[in-house]
Design an enzyme around this catalytic site. Structure first.
Site, PDB file in Angstrom:
ATOM      1  CG  ASP A  24      -1.906   1.224   1.115  1.00  0.00           C
ATOM      2  OD1 ASP A  24      -2.856   1.122   0.327  1.00  0.00           O
ATOM      3  OD2 ASP A  24      -1.687   2.234   1.805  1.00  0.00           O
ATOM      4  CD  GLU A  26      -2.426   6.119   2.132  1.00  0.00           C
ATOM      5  OE1 GLU A  26      -3.074   7.116   1.746  1.00  0.00           O
ATOM      6  OE2 GLU A  26      -2.885   4.973   2.147  1.00  0.00           O
ATOM      7  CG  HIS A 161      -7.224   6.643   3.900  1.00  0.00           C
ATOM      8  ND1 HIS A 161      -7.247   6.144   2.617  1.00  0.00           N
ATOM      9  CD2 HIS A 161      -8.509   6.931   4.234  1.00  0.00           C
ATOM     10  CE1 HIS A 161      -8.507   6.140   2.179  1.00  0.00           C
ATOM     11  NE2 HIS A 161      -9.277   6.606   3.145  1.00  0.00           N
ATOM     12  CG  ASP A 166      -5.007   1.450   4.251  1.00  0.00           C
ATOM     13  OD1 ASP A 166      -5.846   1.265   5.162  1.00  0.00           O
ATOM     14  OD2 ASP A 166      -4.986   2.486   3.555  1.00  0.00           O
TER      15      ASP A 166
END
Length: 344
Positions: A24, A26, A161, A166
């Site tokens: 994951d 961001e 998030h 995540d």
């Protein structure tokens, strides 16, 4: 980790991968010049069991973007390593594994661009999208958000998030999904990870609703311009029948023929990849069979918008389209496949 012994496969498919990297990231946004601000990887073995995990902040060398989503401010990121500084650690965790992510085309695109900026190549050659796997397994989900997949398997989200949480949630949900697929002999929806071989260090100043035109740099330069960060390629044929036109206010449905016209704020190929992985057919022109035209400039005189007006094809903008992509209705595979002409 969940006890998913009920989904354990008596015999494991020999063709399944030998390891996975559940990822994951961001980011500062969705466009091609946006950057990664944090990344997490859970390494899993061939059966989906966790081997280890890793997390890092990344200095994006620009504003952090939607702080209200990822919670990472400029002050927090100023002291973080640059992507080039953590590329070796990231590579160690990706090497020889299938990259697994929720909406994997997005995570892979962001990762590939960061590696290209660092003049590196990510050591992974295949990716698996857990949205696509959920559809292959026909999981009874209300939508294909990560929180819905997690709830289906009883996985508790602690910090939405946050890249590490995540990735943890996805790893815990992927394990029973993988075992169910193995038990039922489902072919995993693996796609190729194409690394970027060219990158421009001077992208155009971003503007909402705008993306530089696509195409090659001046003849003989051998480089792709900043508007095209990877070579175009032929897409696989959409496996779903065309259900007809999009009904304004309704949902998209797998098999719909979607054409995109004009400049987009999200990289065009990324937007098309997201649509194709959702089960839509990407059309290169507009015909009477086109379900929908996506454009940020519906009053323009491009051939697609002119034909859309002529045929009465529904038109929506990019923002509305990306919202609809979050929950595409499955195709009705009992409907006879239409003998329609290819329009792209």
């Amino acid at each position: 980790m969940l006890d998913d012994s009920t989904t354990a496969a008596p015999t494991w498919p020999a063709a399944y991968p030998q390891g996975y990297a559940v990822v994951d990231v961001e980011t500062t946004g969705l466009a091609r010049d946006d950057r990664i601000v944090s990344a997490a990887v859970y390494r899993l073995d061939a059966f989906g069991d966790v081997e280890d995990h890793w997390y890092t902040l990344v200095n994006p060398e620009r504003d952090p973007g939607p702080v209200w989503i990822h919670g990472l401010t400029s002050d927090v990121l100023d002291g973080a390593p640059l992507f080039g500084d953590i590329a070796d650690d990231f590579s160690e965790r990706l090497a020889g594994r299938v990259l697994v992510a929720h909406n994997a085309v997005f995570d892979w695109s962001m990762i590939a661009r960061e590696y290209a900026r660092a003049r590196r190549t990510a050591p992974t050659r295949q990716r698996l999208c857990t949205i696509a796997l959920a559809k292959e397994l026909a999981l009874p989900l209300p939508n294909h958000k990560l929180e819905s997949l997690a709830a289906h398997y009883g996985v508790v989200q602690q910090r939405a998030h946050h890249a590490l949480d995540d990735a943890r949630v996805l790893a815990e949900a992927f394990r029973p999904s993988l075992r169910t697929a193995a038990r039922d002999g489902v072919r995993l929806p693996l796609l190729e990870c194409r690394p970027l071989t060219e990158w421009s260090d001077s992208p155009a100043t971003p503007r909402i609703g705008y993306q530089p035109s696509y195409g090659r740099s001046p003849a003989g330069s051998g480089r792709y311009g900043p508007g095209s960060w990877r070579p175009s390629r032929k897409r696989p044929v959409c496996p779903h029948p065309n259900p007809g036109r999009y009904e304004p206010g309704g949902a998209l449905k797998q098999g719909m023929r979607v054409a995109i016209s004009g400049d987009t704020s999200i990289d065009r190929e990324l937007l098309e990849d997201r649509a194709a992985e959702a089960g839509l057919h990407i059309a290169t022109s507009v015909s009477r069979l086109t379900s929908l035209l996506v454009t940020n400039d519906p009053d323009s005189a491009t051939s697609k918008t002119v034909r859309a007006r002529t045929y009465g094809t529904p038109v929506i903008d990019e923002a509305a389209f990306t919202q609809l992509l979050r929950d595409v209705a499955p195709a009705d595979e009992t409907t006879a496949r239409r003998s329609d002409r290819a329009d792209g």
